[in-house]
Motif scaffolding. Structure first.
Motif, PDB file in Angstrom:
ATOM      1  N   ILE A  39      39.527  34.007  43.515  1.00 42.24           N
ATOM      2  CA  ILE A  39      40.199  35.177  44.107  1.00 42.24           C
ATOM      3  C   ILE A  39      40.273  35.038  45.622  1.00 42.24           C
ATOM      4  CG2 ILE A  39      40.127  37.675  44.380  1.00 42.24           C
ATOM      5  CD1 ILE A  39      38.622  37.802  41.704  1.00 42.24           C
ATOM      6  N   GLU A  40      39.156  34.650  46.220  1.00 38.74           N
ATOM      7  CA  GLU A  40      39.130  34.532  47.687  1.00 38.74           C
ATOM      8  C   GLU A  40      40.120  33.477  48.180  1.00 38.74           C
ATOM      9  OE1 GLU A  40      35.056  33.895  48.730  1.00 38.74           O
ATOM     10  OE2 GLU A  40      34.844  35.951  49.500  1.00 38.74           O
ATOM     11  N   ILE A  94      37.249  43.556  44.250  1.00 40.78           N
ATOM     12  CA  ILE A  94      38.032  43.278  43.036  1.00 40.78           C
ATOM     13  C   ILE A  94      37.208  42.449  42.068  1.00 40.78           C
ATOM     14  CG2 ILE A  94      39.971  41.889  42.166  1.00 40.78           C
ATOM     15  CD1 ILE A  94      41.582  42.886  44.565  1.00 40.78           C
ATOM     16  N   HIS A  95      36.539  41.451  42.607  1.00 42.22           N
ATOM     17  CA  HIS A  95      35.680  40.606  41.793  1.00 42.22           C
ATOM     18  C   HIS A  95      34.636  41.466  41.077  1.00 42.22           C
ATOM     19  CE1 HIS A  95      32.050  37.831  41.593  1.00 42.22           C
ATOM     20  NE2 HIS A  95      32.944  37.195  40.863  1.00 42.22           N
ATOM     21  N   HIS A  96      34.038  42.351  41.818  1.00 45.59           N
ATOM     22  CA  HIS A  96      33.023  43.228  41.239  1.00 45.59           C
ATOM     23  C   HIS A  96      33.607  44.096  40.130  1.00 45.59           C
ATOM     24  CE1 HIS A  96      29.489  45.748  40.973  1.00 45.59           C
ATOM     25  NE2 HIS A  96      30.234  46.827  41.222  1.00 45.59           N
ATOM     26  N   THR A 116      45.635  41.830  37.842  1.00 47.17           N
ATOM     27  CA  THR A 116      44.999  42.529  38.958  1.00 47.17           C
ATOM     28  C   THR A 116      45.243  41.796  40.272  1.00 47.17           C
ATOM     29  OG1 THR A 116      43.278  43.319  37.465  1.00 47.17           O
ATOM     30  CG2 THR A 116      42.796  43.378  39.841  1.00 47.17           C
ATOM     31  N   ILE A 117      45.007  40.506  40.260  1.00 43.85           N
ATOM     32  CA  ILE A 117      45.233  39.705  41.468  1.00 43.85           C
ATOM     33  C   ILE A 117      46.680  39.798  41.918  1.00 43.85           C
ATOM     34  CG2 ILE A 117      45.295  37.344  42.364  1.00 43.85           C
ATOM     35  CD1 ILE A 117      42.937  36.678  40.565  1.00 43.85           C
ATOM     36  N   ASP A 118      47.562  39.606  40.981  1.00 44.11           N
ATOM     37  CA  ASP A 118      48.991  39.588  41.287  1.00 44.11           C
ATOM     38  C   ASP A 118      49.455  40.923  41.844  1.00 44.11           C
ATOM     39  OD1 ASP A 118      51.530  38.060  41.047  1.00 44.11           O
ATOM     40  OD2 ASP A 118      52.069  39.712  39.726  1.00 44.11           O
ATOM     41  N   GLU A 119      49.060  41.988  41.180  1.00 45.47           N
ATOM     42  CA  GLU A 119      49.461  43.311  41.632  1.00 45.47           C
ATOM     43  C   GLU A 119      48.905  43.597  43.021  1.00 45.47           C
ATOM     44  OE1 GLU A 119      51.461  45.413  40.360  1.00 45.47           O
ATOM     45  OE2 GLU A 119      51.067  47.180  41.578  1.00 45.47           O
TER      46      GLU A 119
END
Lengths: 202, 202, 202, 202
Positions: free
Chosen positions: A91-92, A187-189, A163-166
DNA sequence: AATGAATGAGACTTCATTCAT
DNA sequence: AATGAATGAAGTCTCATTCAT
């Protein structure tokens, strides 16, 4: 037509880079071949020495850049031990890369979606490499007993990628008014532990 | 320019419905005004008595249909007591509606994204009603102490919406090869509790 | 697209006539659609309400004009009694028509030959009507015992058509420096009796 | 600009031959300079060391090949005594040559006609050598009292050439489905004696 | 209110020719 | 003499919108 010359010669890279810029600045449908040629400082016809047609430029742009993107994420994940850390690294790095290359962020999140079925199919093919990375994490997490055993891999993948994309799309549409990378941790959490409070019995 | 004549005349609705069908069947870029007129059984020129221009048709399509869509979801949520149930109702109704109206699913998930910045901005405006529903759930969940207190509302909203959206898009792109509605429950579960195994200490 | 409107509306004829002029004046490859539109006093796009594409214009030009041409020749032949007179009528009318319409003569003899295989095939189809006229004369001549019985119809047809065609082409290429119609009689005589002197025993 | 270097260097001939093949195989409009260069196994730029431009290639092709063609016919006519035999030799050699070199037949009968006015004018110049041969025969026939005295030379030439040309063109367009050379004798007979039956009084 | 014939701007791609090496 | 990468001009067709009826 130098079919094999496709990937070499300095002009190839110039054209790819010019295409990203032109698409980001003008939008997909305003990215005329002549604009790309001008920005790449080559003649219109030269484009066709390196690419079969306009669609081929776009596919190539996506393949080249997405290839680097995925490699970069893989590398970042490489030295992490736990699946949790791997997911965070993904993600980062995802966010960091797009933060540092706004043109590319616009292209992936907005402009490249304005394509028709055929082209989108081809883009989907290239995207698979990224989704495979997610699948690897999910599989490993389940194998290690860290992730839910009963979890459907496809659903989990859609939750993570969606989620990432949005998140990135919203950030791009809000003109980068806030820092994207700092959203990675929360987000990861959230992805790991869900919306519910810890104490809540499930 | 009967901007206010929005709902006057039976032709208005005919054109809206025709537009959805034409876009779904032909794709956004093959949805010519003349095709819409033909399917709506009116003359090309008549379209311009009800809509300012082509973009106005698309905006109106989205507003009208999305309005119904959101109402439908609100209604389904209305008689639920817990936020968990409300979220489930939202997801299920969301999926059910799109399952039952494949044309509309194609339009929202694929075709309407092939628009330029300006149009996408306007579509975003209309989408807000849907996102407000999500915010309501999140607020309520936090207020009731069911959801994490420290959770960022925006991030939570992006996770929920991103997951739902990605799921539907994948389903549409896979040509509805599987049942969408039955994914609601596991997605609901995953969103609430996250990827991690229950026993895992967080 | 008014598929059926193909043959009606005054613009149809305007465009056909304009096409003949433009081709004759500029040559086949310099006959751009925009030039035809301008000469026909319609917008470029209007052409496409009446013709599928540029090739369709050319085919239609040929069909319409050649239709009239053949009818005209048939009519002239109609009231002749002997095959000799019919042949003379054919040649004379052929020459007279092209003499009176130089644009059309240029188009048939020079410009229309600058087409590729596909188009030439279609033109060949239309030309058949003319060749059938020749065959009719040959058949009748043989039946009446006026023409050689052992004569191969195909060869005779090629001699007649080849001679006429070559004569007109030469006349066009020499910029009409002489009168074409007055060549009809001597050609007719030569075709009937051959190169050899009458007294010559054959 | 080696206009005089016409026959210097082996590449000249290679390019000429390659041009004939490429035009025959691909058609006039698909005979790009780069294709000719490739078939001749030289670089694109090399073409321009031997020919001024593309038109010059075509003219040269026609001049070189037609020169051989005419020489060949002249030679065949050389040892014939009567004009009738000379004419037969001309027709037979004409047909024989094209029968044996189908590429060249396609080029002369079909592809080279797809040229514009200017080029066709130049081709006409070269064709003159062939027409002069016909004139020689006609003159000699009249001088010897074998041919009609009152016959117009130009008309006779057009009849002979038109018939031969039309015959070959038809044969090429019918994909050589029949033997061309065997048509020489009947055509020869028909040209000499005409369509009418012998007994017929003229 | 309704029609639909007419408009005209705009872009991808090809290929003959050049020129630095 | 030979190369071949680079050039850039030019034309067909689509389709949103208008306006006379």
């Amino acid at each position: 037509m130098s079919r094999l010359g496709k990937s070499r010669g300095p002009k190839y890279g110039q054209i790819i880079d010019a295409a990203v810029e032109v698409i980001a600045e003008n939008g997909f449908h305003q990215a005329q071949v002549s604009k790309i040629a001008k920005k790449a400082k080559v003649a219109d016809g030269t484009i066709y020495l390196y690419f079969k047609n306009k669609e081929d430029i776009l596919i190539s742009v996506f393949r080249e850049k997405m290839g680097l993107f995925v490699s970069c994420i893989e590398e970042a994940m490489g030295d992490k031990e736990t699946v949790e850390d791997k997911l965070l690294a993904l993600i980062e790095t995802y966010f960091k890369n797009l933060s540092e290359n706004y043109h590319w962020a616009i292209v992936t999140q907005l402009e490249l979606r304005q394509t028709d079925k055929r082209l989108r199919g081809k883009i989907g093919e290239i995207l698979k490499d990224l989704l495979i990375l997610l699948d690897t994490i999910i599989d490993e997490g389940k194998l290690q007993g860290v992730f839910k055993q009963e979890m459907d891999k496809r659903i989990a993948r859609q939750m993570i990628f969606g989620t990432i994309d949005e998140t990135v799309t919203t950030w791009v549409m809000k003109d980068r008014k806030y820092d994207l990378v700092s959203l990675a941790a929360p987000i990861h959490h959230l992805l790991l532990s869900g919306l519910l409070k810890d104490s809540k019995t499930r």
